[in-house]
Design a protein around this motif. Structure first.
Motif: not given
Length: 204
Positions: A4, A22, A53, A73
């Motif tokens: 990402y 993340l 992404e 996410l």
């Protein structure tokens, strides 16, 4: 491996939740700091943050708007319930937290008026009253189930962000005024690597 790019400024702000999900999920990502406003034309809607992404085959999925990014996410990495009604319930808590965060920011950054202060204080008092009760009924201490979801993570950020503001009279969160919320924030703070996503000062 999917990777990402989080495009935003070198501060926490609207990108904190995306970076945090993340980070604590062990995903591969990098931060991209735009030349603003020159790069404004390169974003989907002229706003930040933007999430890109990159799939293993090199194809890209570009998503803008903070709530769309956070929900995407959170669902992908297990921070939203699977059931549609449970997910809607959790998202309402998240939007409540976003609302008080926006009221806070609007007052201290944009308006700085008696009216904006009254609006913020009223919303904070109602929020604490309602959410103390919601969390007090939770066996795990989380908003839903036995593990953190998106509103737990975002409350951690907002709670600590308000604590760092110079005018302490604006911070209505405390172990005395909001003990159940404070316990949740402390619990979320033990999630491995959660503090690594902070760009600004890290909470103790």
């Amino acid at each position: 491996m999917t990777s990402y790019i989080v495009t935003y400024f070198p501060l926490d702000g609207l990108a904190w939740a995306a970076r945090t999900i993340l980070t604590i999920s062990g995903a591969e990502y990098k931060n991209e700091f735009p030349d603003w406003p020159a790069d404004k034309k390169n974003t989907p809607f002229g706003r930040l943050p933007v999430l890109t992404e990159i799939s293993p085959d090199g194809s890209k999925f570009v998503l803008a708007e903070i709530d769309a990014i956070n929900a995407y996410l959170a669902e992908k990495y297990g921070y939203l319930p699977k059931d549609i009604k449970d997910r809607a319930t959790v998202m309402q808590y998240y939007y409540q937290i976003r609302d008080i965060s926006e009221s806070f920011t609007n007052h201290i950054v944009r308006f700085k008026t008696t009216r904006s202060l009254d609006r913020y204080v009223d919303r904070m008092k109602t929020f604490i009253e309602k959410h103390e009760d919601i969390l007090a009924k939770s066996k795990s201490g989380y908003y839903f189930g036995d593990s953190p979801t998106l509103p737990d993570l975002y409350l951690y950020y907002v709670y600590n962000g308000m604590a760092r503001v110079g005018d302490k009279s604006l911070n209505h969160f405390s172990e005395e005024k909001s003990p159940v919320i404070s316990r949740l924030v402390a619990k979320v703070g033990t999630i491995p690597n959660i503090k690594k996503a902070f760009m600004s000062s890290v909470p103790p």
